[in-house]
Design a protein around this motif. Structure first.
Motif, PDB file in Angstrom:
ATOM      1  N   THR B 185       0.992  -1.376  -0.744  1.00  0.00           N
ATOM      2  CA  THR B 185       0.109  -0.385  -0.090  1.00  0.00           C
ATOM      3  C   THR B 185       1.102   0.627  -0.484  1.00  0.00           C
ATOM      4  OG1 THR B 185       0.014  -0.120   2.218  1.00  0.00           O
ATOM      5  CG2 THR B 185      -2.199  -1.040   1.072  1.00  0.00           C
ATOM      6  N   LEU B 186       2.557   1.185   0.551  1.00  0.00           N
ATOM      7  CA  LEU B 186       2.949   2.685   0.857  1.00  0.00           C
ATOM      8  C   LEU B 186       3.867   2.686  -0.993  1.00  0.00           C
ATOM      9  CD1 LEU B 186       4.686   1.904   3.800  1.00  0.00           C
ATOM     10  CD2 LEU B 186       3.681   4.123   3.195  1.00  0.00           C
ATOM     11  N   ALA B 187       3.940   1.958  -1.398  1.00  0.00           N
ATOM     12  CA  ALA B 187       4.459   2.108  -2.724  1.00  0.00           C
ATOM     13  C   ALA B 187       3.776   2.438  -3.431  1.00  0.00           C
ATOM     14  CB  ALA B 187       4.444   0.430  -3.750  1.00  0.00           C
ATOM     15  N   GLN B 188       1.791   2.787  -3.551  1.00  0.00           N
ATOM     16  CA  GLN B 188       0.700   3.024  -3.913  1.00  0.00           C
ATOM     17  C   GLN B 188       0.335   4.439  -3.747  1.00  0.00           C
ATOM     18  OE1 GLN B 188       0.189   2.207  -6.980  1.00  0.00           O
ATOM     19  NE2 GLN B 188       1.384   0.730  -6.288  1.00  0.00           N
ATOM     20  N   ALA B 189       0.961   4.945  -2.137  1.00  0.00           N
ATOM     21  CA  ALA B 189       0.219   6.282  -1.809  1.00  0.00           C
ATOM     22  C   ALA B 189       0.440   7.510  -1.861  1.00  0.00           C
ATOM     23  CB  ALA B 189       0.196   5.724  -0.071  1.00  0.00           C
ATOM     24  N   PRO B 190       0.218   8.456  -2.001  1.00  0.00           N
ATOM     25  CA  PRO B 190       0.448   9.353  -2.651  1.00  0.00           C
ATOM     26  C   PRO B 190       1.831  10.094  -1.446  1.00  0.00           C
ATOM     27  CG  PRO B 190      -1.256  10.686  -2.312  1.00  0.00           C
ATOM     28  CD  PRO B 190      -0.831   8.347  -1.907  1.00  0.00           C
ATOM     29  N   ALA B 191       2.992  10.537  -1.115  1.00  0.00           N
ATOM     30  CA  ALA B 191       4.038  10.776  -0.288  1.00  0.00           C
ATOM     31  C   ALA B 191       3.539  12.780  -0.616  1.00  0.00           C
ATOM     32  CB  ALA B 191       5.275  10.705  -0.508  1.00  0.00           C
ATOM     33  N   ILE B 192       4.725  13.281  -0.315  1.00  0.00           N
ATOM     34  CA  ILE B 192       4.823  14.636   0.227  1.00  0.00           C
ATOM     35  C   ILE B 192       5.831  15.079   0.442  1.00  0.00           C
ATOM     36  CG2 ILE B 192       4.420  16.984   1.052  1.00  0.00           C
ATOM     37  CD1 ILE B 192       2.001  16.060   2.509  1.00  0.00           C
ATOM     38  N   VAL B 193       6.834  15.441  -1.069  1.00  0.00           N
ATOM     39  CA  VAL B 193       8.483  15.043  -0.406  1.00  0.00           C
ATOM     40  C   VAL B 193       8.752  17.049  -0.800  1.00  0.00           C
ATOM     41  CG1 VAL B 193      10.607  14.935  -2.136  1.00  0.00           C
ATOM     42  CG2 VAL B 193       9.196  12.642  -1.300  1.00  0.00           C
ATOM     43  N   PHE B 194       9.917  17.200   0.270  1.00  0.00           N
ATOM     44  CA  PHE B 194      10.105  18.870   0.547  1.00  0.00           C
ATOM     45  C   PHE B 194      10.694  19.799  -1.054  1.00  0.00           C
ATOM     46  CE2 PHE B 194      12.434  22.285   2.062  1.00  0.00           C
ATOM     47  CZ  PHE B 194      11.644  23.162   2.636  1.00  0.00           C
ATOM     48  N   GLY B 195      11.597  18.852  -1.919  1.00  0.00           N
ATOM     49  CA  GLY B 195      12.043  18.874  -2.512  1.00  0.00           C
ATOM     50  C   GLY B 195      12.859  18.129  -3.736  1.00  0.00           C
ATOM     51  N   VAL B 196      13.466  18.475  -5.177  1.00  0.00           N
ATOM     52  CA  VAL B 196      14.310  17.059  -4.828  1.00  0.00           C
ATOM     53  C   VAL B 196      15.619  16.781  -4.075  1.00  0.00           C
ATOM     54  CG1 VAL B 196      13.571  17.805  -7.574  1.00  0.00           C
ATOM     55  CG2 VAL B 196      15.510  19.308  -7.022  1.00  0.00           C
ATOM     56  N   ASP B 197      16.410  17.556  -3.688  1.00  0.00           N
ATOM     57  CA  ASP B 197      17.420  16.890  -2.403  1.00  0.00           C
ATOM     58  C   ASP B 197      16.311  15.913  -1.558  1.00  0.00           C
ATOM     59  OD1 ASP B 197      19.318  17.797  -4.043  1.00  0.00           O
ATOM     60  OD2 ASP B 197      18.683  19.637  -3.318  1.00  0.00           O
ATOM     61  N   ASP B 198      15.603  15.969  -0.660  1.00  0.00           N
ATOM     62  CA  ASP B 198      15.127  15.329   0.129  1.00  0.00           C
ATOM     63  C   ASP B 198      14.603  13.915  -0.213  1.00  0.00           C
ATOM     64  OD1 ASP B 198      13.433  14.692   2.549  1.00  0.00           O
ATOM     65  OD2 ASP B 198      11.714  15.984   1.885  1.00  0.00           O
ATOM     66  N   GLN B 199      15.849  13.157   0.358  1.00  0.00           N
ATOM     67  CA  GLN B 199      15.399  12.168   0.118  1.00  0.00           C
ATOM     68  C   GLN B 199      15.421  10.861   1.631  1.00  0.00           C
ATOM     69  OE1 GLN B 199      16.818  10.000  -2.265  1.00  0.00           O
ATOM     70  NE2 GLN B 199      16.762  11.735  -3.739  1.00  0.00           N
ATOM     71  N   LEU B 200      14.409  12.176   2.470  1.00  0.00           N
ATOM     72  CA  LEU B 200      13.977  11.316   3.237  1.00  0.00           C
ATOM     73  C   LEU B 200      12.653  10.749   3.582  1.00  0.00           C
ATOM     74  CD1 LEU B 200      13.557  13.833   6.734  1.00  0.00           C
ATOM     75  CD2 LEU B 200      15.419  12.413   6.138  1.00  0.00           C
ATOM     76  N   GLN B 201      11.571  10.371   2.506  1.00  0.00           N
ATOM     77  CA  GLN B 201      10.734   9.576   2.562  1.00  0.00           C
ATOM     78  C   GLN B 201      11.527   8.939   1.717  1.00  0.00           C
ATOM     79  OE1 GLN B 201       8.892  12.690   3.858  1.00  0.00           O
ATOM     80  NE2 GLN B 201      10.322  13.365   2.064  1.00  0.00           N
ATOM     81  N   HIS B 202      12.176   8.635  -0.173  1.00  0.00           N
ATOM     82  CA  HIS B 202      12.790   7.518   0.375  1.00  0.00           C
ATOM     83  C   HIS B 202      13.529   7.000   1.003  1.00  0.00           C
ATOM     84  CE1 HIS B 202      12.816  11.003  -3.177  1.00  0.00           C
ATOM     85  NE2 HIS B 202      12.588   9.580  -3.635  1.00  0.00           N
ATOM     86  N   ARG B 203      14.128   6.917   1.957  1.00  0.00           N
ATOM     87  CA  ARG B 203      15.439   6.712   2.896  1.00  0.00           C
ATOM     88  C   ARG B 203      14.305   5.925   3.751  1.00  0.00           C
ATOM     89  NH1 ARG B 203      18.549  10.507   6.669  1.00  0.00           N
ATOM     90  NH2 ARG B 203      18.740   8.375   8.108  1.00  0.00           N
ATOM     91  N   TYR B 204      12.911   6.169   3.739  1.00  0.00           N
ATOM     92  CA  TYR B 204      11.894   5.433   4.530  1.00  0.00           C
ATOM     93  C   TYR B 204      11.755   4.147   3.984  1.00  0.00           C
ATOM     94  CZ  TYR B 204       7.820   5.381   8.029  1.00  0.00           C
ATOM     95  OH  TYR B 204       7.023   5.088   9.481  1.00  0.00           O
ATOM     96  N   LEU B 205      10.989   4.938   2.722  1.00  0.00           N
ATOM     97  CA  LEU B 205      10.390   3.368   1.992  1.00  0.00           C
ATOM     98  C   LEU B 205      11.271   2.523   1.552  1.00  0.00           C
ATOM     99  CD1 LEU B 205       7.810   5.678  -0.410  1.00  0.00           C
ATOM    100  CD2 LEU B 205       7.922   4.383   1.771  1.00  0.00           C
TER     101      LEU B 205
END
Lengths: 295, 295
Positions: B185-205
């Motif tokens: 479900t996480l791969a399908q649900a929209p996230a919010i990312v601050f900017g192209v340098d923000d890798q936090l959501q990527h790391r979390y997933l």
């Protein structure tokens, strides 16, 4: 017809801010992206990119990107009519927006639009003419800003105004304006200014007859700005929408309750931008009626 | 000795983002500022500025600005010892800072420092290596960022960490994660990312085993980010410090309460930056003990 594979490569490099990221976004190798941009340049006989970090489009590149932006919006309409064309991938819509709108009313205004149309937003913070410049350059599909005159091919819709009030913390007021703010005390008391383009504090002082320089902190963050006010670092003009809580709790108070500045907000969008932009326009117009001050 | 009148003109053009504004700031005509920069270029035998909008320093220009920045800080110490030298004009201190620090703990941390030392801050939002690049270029006197390695001549002090939690609105959770969030479900649900340098959501997933692309909105505003979360537009990682209210009121809830990301924060400052920077360092260190997570 133009080779849209090449144009898409150019768009990805500019939007992603580099060849490597563009390659990731397109699922290509970096050298493939680079080849495509070079091929495009060979066809048009001129450079389309300035190879800097980040790469920026040349004048010609900008005209091409502007075209790509509009073709994408029209494609989206076509897909709605011919759903077999592609799966229901979410659409990405790039919009330039002033920082204070993004910090306040924007999310609520667009949430239903994003859900209903399966749209992902890419927001770029720019105010005034810069947002419009990005629109002219084809970097964004629309723009929320205080500038009225639309770029060629686009429409500017007046949404209403954001009301800015001059606020400070009670401790700050007691320290700098013990006898109430006046022309002489205002010139000495530190203000807070969002950035070099933010002339609101200048306008406010000017209207009060405070001439010349004044002391200020530069704080280019909407939330940071309010924290600066609350910490008593200065006075400054903030959208009423952003400080309803602190105002009602008395954590921030007004310098002169009858003096405020209304900043008009326009929504600029392509006239031939297809139904998606028309739908977004409908949502923005409705939200603006609720949250902005009518002009 | 160097002609500091010329160096001050260069610094003003870069700091103010243009010749006209530099002239206003220095109380000179635009042509006088332009003359001074040209004279400086004649003396060093090379261009110091790239004449673009806004003007940017050349490599040599950067080295000169870096020097100016440090001389200013040393002058300030001298003025403290020899107060006759100049009136008590407030000092301007330029600092690069990550957006989330400015949106949360910074104002409270520096308010006493600003009052006691009569300092006005000019803040520039930059994260990671970009803030340090500005420091190396002499554009700022210090830098708060997540990057550890100091630039030559500077010191990097670990202040602590900001704890980021993955949050969403209850309505969003019910819609996308009815059975609890999972890899699929996480791969399908929209996230919010601050900017192209923000890798936090990527790391979390990534840590959860969600590989590849995911859908996200780009929202480059700290306050806008929280509004996006509250409006149910996506999930995203936010500093705990920023959402104490919404979390305690249940307006935002955690995806996985035991999973968070601690991002270290360093304070970079010139080793020979004089007592003003040393004082600021003392204030930051003390504030960090209260609000940041020890590492």
């Amino acid at each position: 017809m133009l080779d849209y594979k090449l144009l898409a490569a150019l768009a990805a490099v500019v939007e992603q801010g580099g060849f490597e990221r563009a390659a990731n976004a397109l699922g290509l190798s970096q050298s493939a992206v680079s080849q495509r941009v070079k091929l495009l340049e060979a066809r048009v006989g001129q450079p389309v990119l300035v190879r800097a970090a980040p790469p920026t489009p040349t004048d010609l590149g900008r005209r091409l990107l502007n075209h790509v932006q509009q073709v994408r919006l029209l494609e989206r309409d076509l897909q709605a009519q011919v759903p077999e064309l592609e799966g229901a991938r979410p659409e990405r819509l790039r919009v330039a927006i002033n920082a204070d709108s993004l910090a306040t009313w924007w999310a609520e205004a667009v949430k239903d639009f994003c859900h209903q149309h399966n749209v992902l937003l890419e927001l770029v913070i720019e105010d005034q003419e810069v947002g419009l410049k990005r629109m002219r350059a084809g970097e964004v599909a629309g723009c929320i800003c205080a500038a009225e005159h639309p770029v060629a091919g686009a429409q500017g819709l007046l949404l209403g105004a954001m009301r800015y009030r001059a606020l400070a913390s009670p401790a700050y007021m007691a320290h700098y304006f013990a006898g109430g703010p006046s022309v002489s005390t205002l010139a000495q008391a530190p203000a807070i200014v969002f950035g070099v383009d933010d002339q609101l504090q200048h306008r406010y002082l000017d209207a009060l007859g405070v001439k010349g320089d004044f002391a200020y902190h530069l704080c280019p963050s909407s939330e940071g700005f309010v924290r600066f006010l609350q910490s008593g670092l200065g006075w400054g003009l903030v959208p009423e929408l952003q400080v309803e809580g602190p105002l009602s709790r008395g954590e921030l108070v007004e310098l002169f309750p009858t003096r405020f500045i209304d900043v008009p907000l326009y929504w600029h969008y392509w006239r031939n931008g297809g139904t998606l932009l028309a739908e977004l326009t409908r949502h923005l117009r409705r939200a603006a009626l609720k949250v902005l001050v009518p002009l």
